[in-house]
Design an enzyme around this catalytic site. Structure first.
Site, mmCIF file in Angstrom:
data_model
loop_
_atom_site.group_PDB
_atom_site.id
_atom_site.type_symbol
_atom_site.label_atom_id
_atom_site.label_comp_id
_atom_site.label_asym_id
_atom_site.label_seq_id
_atom_site.Cartn_x
_atom_site.Cartn_y
_atom_site.Cartn_z
ATOM 1 N N TYR A 189 44.839 57.391 48.089
ATOM 2 C CA TYR A 189 44.307 57.293 46.729
ATOM 3 C C TYR A 189 44.707 58.513 45.901
ATOM 4 O O TYR A 189 44.328 59.636 46.218
ATOM 5 C CB TYR A 189 42.776 57.138 46.746
ATOM 6 C CG TYR A 189 42.277 55.867 47.408
ATOM 7 C CD1 TYR A 189 43.139 54.795 47.667
ATOM 8 C CD2 TYR A 189 40.946 55.727 47.775
ATOM 9 C CE1 TYR A 189 42.685 53.636 48.273
ATOM 10 C CE2 TYR A 189 40.482 54.560 48.386
ATOM 11 C CZ TYR A 189 41.363 53.527 48.635
ATOM 12 O OH TYR A 189 40.911 52.377 49.242
ATOM 13 N N PRO A 219 34.070 44.778 45.622
ATOM 14 C CA PRO A 219 32.968 43.800 45.594
ATOM 15 C C PRO A 219 32.660 43.263 44.201
ATOM 16 O O PRO A 219 31.952 42.257 44.075
ATOM 17 C CB PRO A 219 31.780 44.597 46.143
ATOM 18 C CG PRO A 219 32.092 46.022 45.816
ATOM 19 C CD PRO A 219 33.589 46.133 45.944
ATOM 20 N N GLN A 242 37.148 43.936 41.136
ATOM 21 C CA GLN A 242 37.768 44.933 40.253
ATOM 22 C C GLN A 242 37.305 44.788 38.807
ATOM 23 O O GLN A 242 38.074 44.898 37.866
ATOM 24 C CB GLN A 242 39.290 44.876 40.382
ATOM 25 C CG GLN A 242 39.718 45.219 41.813
ATOM 26 C CD GLN A 242 41.187 45.489 41.976
ATOM 27 O OE1 GLN A 242 41.999 44.937 41.258
ATOM 28 N NE2 GLN A 242 41.531 46.346 42.926
ATOM 29 N N GLY A 243 36.016 44.544 38.672
ATOM 30 C CA GLY A 243 35.411 44.519 37.334
ATOM 31 C C GLY A 243 35.172 43.111 36.797
ATOM 32 O O GLY A 243 34.337 42.913 35.912
ATOM 33 N N LEU A 302 33.601 40.603 37.978
ATOM 34 C CA LEU A 302 32.257 40.052 38.183
ATOM 35 C C LEU A 302 31.173 40.797 37.391
ATOM 36 O O LEU A 302 29.997 40.489 37.522
ATOM 37 C CB LEU A 302 31.919 40.051 39.690
ATOM 38 C CG LEU A 302 32.761 39.095 40.532
ATOM 39 C CD1 LEU A 302 32.541 39.318 42.022
ATOM 40 C CD2 LEU A 302 32.443 37.636 40.171
ATOM 41 N N GLY A 357 31.169 40.652 34.195
ATOM 42 C CA GLY A 357 30.965 39.811 33.022
ATOM 43 C C GLY A 357 31.581 40.376 31.752
ATOM 44 O O GLY A 357 31.472 39.778 30.687
ATOM 45 N N LYS A 358 32.256 41.520 31.856
ATOM 46 C CA LYS A 358 32.788 42.110 30.611
ATOM 47 C C LYS A 358 34.206 41.636 30.286
ATOM 48 O O LYS A 358 34.688 41.910 29.195
ATOM 49 C CB LYS A 358 32.732 43.632 30.687
ATOM 50 C CG LYS A 358 33.671 44.263 31.691
ATOM 51 C CD LYS A 358 33.498 45.781 31.697
ATOM 52 C CE LYS A 358 34.381 46.424 32.735
ATOM 53 N NZ LYS A 358 34.151 47.854 32.855
HETATM 54 N N1 LIG Z 1 40.831 49.136 52.150
HETATM 55 C C1 LIG Z 1 41.522 48.732 51.118
HETATM 56 O O1 LIG Z 1 42.669 48.278 51.232
HETATM 57 C C2 LIG Z 1 40.894 48.837 49.755
HETATM 58 C C3 LIG Z 1 41.476 48.162 48.657
HETATM 59 C C4 LIG Z 1 40.826 48.255 47.416
HETATM 60 C C5 LIG Z 1 39.658 49.008 47.300
HETATM 61 N N2 LIG Z 1 39.148 49.667 48.383
HETATM 62 C C6 LIG Z 1 37.900 50.465 48.288
HETATM 63 O O2 LIG Z 1 36.890 49.712 47.644
HETATM 64 C C7 LIG Z 1 36.388 50.433 46.518
HETATM 65 C C8 LIG Z 1 35.947 49.475 45.440
HETATM 66 O O3 LIG Z 1 36.968 48.554 45.099
HETATM 67 P P1 LIG Z 1 37.702 48.545 43.695
HETATM 68 O O4 LIG Z 1 37.540 49.865 43.048
HETATM 69 O O5 LIG Z 1 39.067 47.990 43.943
HETATM 70 O O6 LIG Z 1 36.959 47.407 42.860
HETATM 71 P P2 LIG Z 1 35.455 47.103 42.405
HETATM 72 O O7 LIG Z 1 34.510 47.989 43.072
HETATM 73 O O8 LIG Z 1 35.294 45.643 42.548
HETATM 74 O O9 LIG Z 1 35.545 47.405 40.840
HETATM 75 C C9 LIG Z 1 35.498 48.719 40.368
HETATM 76 C C10 LIG Z 1 35.793 48.737 38.875
HETATM 77 O O10 LIG Z 1 34.950 47.828 38.157
HETATM 78 C C11 LIG Z 1 34.492 48.438 36.950
HETATM 79 N N3 LIG Z 1 33.034 48.612 37.114
HETATM 80 C C12 LIG Z 1 32.364 49.099 38.194
HETATM 81 N N4 LIG Z 1 31.038 49.051 38.012
HETATM 82 C C13 LIG Z 1 30.840 48.512 36.797
HETATM 83 C C14 LIG Z 1 29.672 48.182 36.050
HETATM 84 N N5 LIG Z 1 28.462 48.381 36.552
HETATM 85 N N6 LIG Z 1 29.838 47.648 34.813
HETATM 86 C C15 LIG Z 1 31.060 47.421 34.311
HETATM 87 N N7 LIG Z 1 32.205 47.704 34.967
HETATM 88 C C16 LIG Z 1 32.102 48.237 36.208
HETATM 89 C C17 LIG Z 1 35.241 49.759 36.826
HETATM 90 O O11 LIG Z 1 36.506 49.553 36.191
HETATM 91 P P3 LIG Z 1 36.680 49.297 34.598
HETATM 92 O O12 LIG Z 1 35.580 50.033 33.907
HETATM 93 O O13 LIG Z 1 38.034 49.804 34.293
HETATM 94 O O14 LIG Z 1 36.588 47.797 34.427
HETATM 95 C C18 LIG Z 1 35.489 50.111 38.280
HETATM 96 O O15 LIG Z 1 36.537 50.990 38.468
HETATM 97 C C19 LIG Z 1 37.560 51.344 46.122
HETATM 98 O O16 LIG Z 1 37.136 52.435 45.345
HETATM 99 C C20 LIG Z 1 38.066 51.749 47.478
HETATM 100 O O17 LIG Z 1 37.254 52.769 48.024
HETATM 101 C C21 LIG Z 1 39.748 49.565 49.598
#
Ligand SMILES: NC(=O)c1ccc[n+]([C@@H]2O[C@H](COP(=O)([O-])OP(=O)(O)OC[C@H]3O[C@@H](n4cnc5c(N)ncnc54)[C@H](OP(=O)(O)O)[C@@H]3O)[C@@H](O)[C@H]2O)c1
Length: 308
Positions: free
Chosen positions: A58, A204, A207-208, A210, A212-213
């Site tokens: 990362y 979960p 990536q944003g 879900l 709703g924005k």
């Molecule tokens: N093992 C693997 O291969 C792998 C792959 C991917 C991720 N991961 C891990 O999983 C973690 C989480 O996954 P992810 O970051 O891909 O996706 P995520 O948790 O599904 O989405 C995170 C993004 O959603 C938005 N967000 C988060 N909370 C919010 C809220 N309450 N209201 C509005 N927008 C919100 C933000 O982006 P915006 O504000 O830009 O919309 C944020 O960066 C990563 O940080 C990483 O540690 C692991």
């Protein structure tokens, strides 16, 4: 480690730190900065969240550096999970240990709580990697050993090899959310639960999506935007409407909180990314309550209409 000792079983939710420092995919340094992610860290801490997931990959190590910095400024006990990327050119016997030492240096720690194999990438076999993982475990550099993006067969192989070495496979980190239920359908979730392997659900919030924005009119920007079709964004609105209705019935929960609680109810550990305080506070509101069985069924049905 016995099943009871698997500290991951006692953790309901963590925070993902991929976006902390990452410019290319998440746009760090544009609309959000170090101060924002530090506030996300502090808000998570205040809400009782103690697990942070990062990786050497990362932001070329910058995420680990930031995590180390934040954790050192706090007196709380954290559980730090990081990952090793088995690039195909990493053939030498000492690469895993060297990479781990570099991660530990960036984190400013002598040991990590969970060391995960980031992807199952050939040519080195799973058994071989598990032996190298066992070595760093025995050297006292890592507590738990995890894998990530492993399918059923790969998980079984990692589990068996570690078991042969007298170590329990602690976790498998995979993509899991309402729009991606492959691990339910393939039986991987059940398999892990039966073997006592904690399923850590990444992305979960899809990536944003879900939260709703985002919609067809307001798609996510940059690389993320190019990975989601207009049709999916249109179909998604039915699910979001259902999530809003269910959220109201459960005490005014937001779609993000419903999405995270759904993962918890399915028996997995979500690690949502948060770029700022407001997101971290909202995500922490997924804890301390449970969706009803009926709500879970309604969500499953609504999700099937989006992703089939
Ligand atoms: N093992 C693997 O291969 C792998 C792959 C991917 C991720 N991961 C891990 O999983 C973690 C989480 O996954 P992810 O970051 O891909 O996706 P995520 O948790 O599904 O989405 C995170 C993004 O959603 C938005 N967000 C988060 N909370 C919010 C809220 N309450 N209201 C509005 N927008 C919100 C933000 O982006 P915006 O504000 O830009 O919309 C944020 O960066 C990563 O940080 C990483 O540690 C692991």
């Amino acid at each position: 480690m016995t099943e009871e000792d698997n500290w991951l079983n006692k953790i309901e939710m963590g925070v993902g730190a991929w976006a902390w420092g990452d410019r290319w995919f998440w746009g760090f340094g544009g609309k959000y900065h170090e101060k924002d992610v530090q506030e996300a860290f502090e808000a998570s801490l205040n809400a009782g969240i103690r697990l942070i997931d990062t990786a050497e990959a990362y932001a070329q190590g910058e995420s680990e550096r930031l995590v180390g910095k934040f954790v050192h400024n706090s007196s709380e006990r954290f559980y730090i999970a990081t990952k090793f990327m088995p690039f195909p050119w990493r053939l030498g016997k000492g690469t895993l240990k060297r990479s781990l030492r570099n991660s530990l240096e960036r984190l400013g720690m002598e040991k990590v709580d969970l060391y995960q194999m980031h992807w199952p990438i050939p040519p080195i076999s799973i058994e071989n990697w598990m032996n190298r993982m066992a070595e760093v475990h025995q050297a006292g550099l890592v507590d738990g050993i995890g894998v990530s993006n492993y399918d059923r067969t790969q998980t079984q192989r990692a589990f068996e090899e570690l078991t042969r070495l007298g170590i329990r496979l602690a976790s498998n980190q995979v993509e899991y959310h309402l729009l991606d239920r492959r691990i339910e359908k393939s039986g991987l979730l059940k398999q892990c639960q039966e073997l006592g392997i904690r399923v850590i659900a990444y992305s979960p919030l899809a990536q944003g999506l879900l939260t709703g924005k985002y919609s067809a009119q307001i798609p996510p920007r940059g690389v993320r935007g190019s990975r989601v079709t207009k049709t999916t964004l249109e179909k998604l609105q039915g699910l979001i409407a259902q999530m809003r209705k269910i959220g109201v019935l459960h005490g005014d929960k937001t779609p993000a909180q419903v999405a995270l609680n759904w993962v918890i109810c399915k028996g997995a550990l979500p690690i949502p990314g948060a770029k700022n305080q407001a997101q971290a506070v909202q995500n922490a509101g997924a804890l301390g309550w449970r969706l009803s069985e009926e709500a879970i069924e309604l969500l499953d049905d609504a999700a099937d209409k989006v992703s089939g």
